[in-house]
Design an enzyme around this catalytic site. Structure first.
Site, PDB file in Angstrom:
ATOM      1  N   HIS A 318      -8.226   1.142   3.587  1.00 42.20           N
ATOM      2  CA  HIS A 318      -7.340   0.159   4.196  1.00 42.20           C
ATOM      3  C   HIS A 318      -6.945  -0.929   3.208  1.00 42.20           C
ATOM      4  O   HIS A 318      -7.632  -1.211   2.230  1.00 42.20           O
ATOM      5  CB  HIS A 318      -8.006  -0.475   5.426  1.00 42.20           C
ATOM      6  CG  HIS A 318      -8.979  -1.572   5.109  1.00 42.20           C
ATOM      7  ND1 HIS A 318      -8.599  -2.895   4.953  1.00 42.20           N
ATOM      8  CD2 HIS A 318     -10.330  -1.550   4.937  1.00 42.20           C
ATOM      9  CE1 HIS A 318      -9.661  -3.635   4.703  1.00 42.20           C
ATOM     10  NE2 HIS A 318     -10.728  -2.856   4.683  1.00 42.20           N
ATOM     11  N   CYS A 319      -5.786  -1.529   3.481  1.00 40.63           N
ATOM     12  CA  CYS A 319      -5.371  -2.771   2.825  1.00 40.63           C
ATOM     13  C   CYS A 319      -4.965  -3.708   3.954  1.00 40.63           C
ATOM     14  O   CYS A 319      -5.543  -3.641   5.036  1.00 40.63           O
ATOM     15  CB  CYS A 319      -4.265  -2.525   1.800  1.00 40.63           C
ATOM     16  SG  CYS A 319      -2.869  -1.544   2.381  1.00 40.63           S
ATOM     17  N   SER A 320      -4.009  -4.580   3.746  1.00 37.30           N
ATOM     18  CA  SER A 320      -3.649  -5.504   4.823  1.00 37.30           C
ATOM     19  C   SER A 320      -2.935  -4.791   5.971  1.00 37.30           C
ATOM     20  O   SER A 320      -3.319  -4.894   7.127  1.00 37.30           O
ATOM     21  CB  SER A 320      -2.760  -6.630   4.284  1.00 37.30           C
ATOM     22  OG  SER A 320      -3.480  -7.432   3.385  1.00 37.30           O
TER      23      SER A 320
END
Length: 386
Positions: A318-320
């Protein structure tokens, strides 16, 4: 840069029915958001061990020695292999990813995104059904025909039908015996000029894999849809997932997907469950200056180690927003450990996560990583940006 990505949304390929459905999704999306740019320093940590990023040369990266290599030590490319799915059908995994799709906001929040018709008995529907599904009898009546106007039906981007089980070809004798109500719905909707698709294996196959996306509740109106849990995209079945920071911090999602390992590719979002899960922290910024030279091989090794463990783990990247940084990490893993070219890996990822959007800086570095892994250029920037 935006023009390059908008063209990337229409990669030339041999997409199957799922590609058609995702193209409908792309057309239906209202938002055009991007991940916020963050310029934090790059620092990576794997579980309780820290690795600090530097401006090392790409030559310092060594491909995994456990994969099929040519005598020179580079990987031998291999195209993805997928099971054949007859046109007009979608698999449970494809339906999962359709229900999880987002671009700006979750696609399920749009009441006209997907019409799911449960072609089983009323009793079976009331017991449990795929989330947002309607009983088919409320749309297609055995005697009265279509109860919703053709104009209203045309507002839906996807129309999905399912019976209890079975996958016999439409029109076959067995299909007429196994699921007569589904066939009636299929032909009535097709006769109105729509292009419905059928869930392969039916409700029983979907519920066995994704019980948390089945419910006795009727969820139809937009306010009700906004209460739904939207899950990360499933990139490799029951193994690799990609999503947002908010999904990575939702305990219900972590529990239902049986996540054991997480790649956190943000610069500021904390690891949500450090005492429960094994984390690889990559403090990456989504900008034109971010160097991925150490992050890509480190993340690939971390993901592969988790998936190949005994017992095998499940990984969430995941990232933002789950679009740019996380996509770069996932693509690097697919190239290195599935031996797919960047073009093949990108097609695979976009079929499963339509909002995939690595920035051009990341695409250029992934092209360099591809050349390092395979010893030659297999993909050009024009291949993925034309």
């Amino acid at each position: 840069m935006r023009g390059c990505w908008e063209q990337l949304m229409h990669l030339p390929n041999d997409f199957n029915e799922m590609g058609v459905l995702l193209s409908r999704l792309n057309n239906s999306c209202r938002g055009n958001s991007r991940e916020p740019v963050n310029t934090s320093e790059t620092v990576s940590s794997i579980c309780d061990r820290e690795v600090t990023g530097t401006d090392s040369d790409h030559s310092s990266i060594t491909p995994n020695e456990n994969k099929a290599c040519e005598p020179g030590g580079v990987l031998v490319p291999a195209p993805p292999v997928t099971a054949y799915v007859e046109r007009g059908y979608v698999t449970p995994q494809q339906v999962y990813n359709l229900l999880s799709a987002e671009e700006g906001q979750p696609a399920l929040y749009d009441p006209h995104y997907i019409l799911i018709l449960d072609c089983r008995s009323t009793e079976r529907y009331e017991d449990s059904h795929v989330v947002t599904a309607r009983a088919a009898v409320t749309v297609i009546h055995p005697a009265l025909g279509c109860l919703i106007s053709c104009i209203e039906l045309q507002k839906y981007y996807i129309i999905l039908l399912y019976a209890e089980e079975g996958c016999s070809p439409v029109g076959s004798v067995k299909a007429r015996t196994d699921a007569p109500d589904l066939l009636r719905c299929f032909f009535q909707i097709s006769g109105l000029g729509m292009d419905p698709v059928i869930l392969l294996g039916g409700f029983s196959a979907f519920q066995a894999r994704y019980p948390y996306l089945c419910t006795p509740r009727m969820v139809l109106l937009e306010p009700e849809r906004h209460t739904l849990t939207i899950y990360p995209s499933e990139i490799l079945e029951e193994a690799l997932y990609q999503g947002s920071a908010s999904q990575a911090s939702d305990y219900r999602i972590i529990k239902n997907l049986h996540i054991t390992h997480v790649v956190n590719a943000t610069a500021s979002c904390p690891d949500a469950f450090p005492n429960m899960l094994c984390y690889l922290r990559l403090c990456l910024s989504d900008d034109a200056q971010q160097d991925l030279v150490e992050a890509l091989p480190l993340a690939s090794r971390f993901i592969n180690s988790a998936l190949m463990g005994e017992p095998a783990g499940r990984v969430l990247v995941h990232c933002s927003l789950g679009r740019s940084r996380s996509s770069a990490v996932t693509l690097a893993f697919l190239m290195e450990h599935r031996r797919w070219s960047l073009l093949h890996a990108l097609r695979w990822l976009k079929e499963r996560r339509a909002c995939t959007a690595p920035n051009v800086n990341f695409l250029r570095q992934l092209l360099a990583y591809e050349e390092l892994l395979f010893g030659s250029k297999l993909t050009s920037l024009n291949d993925i940006c034309r």
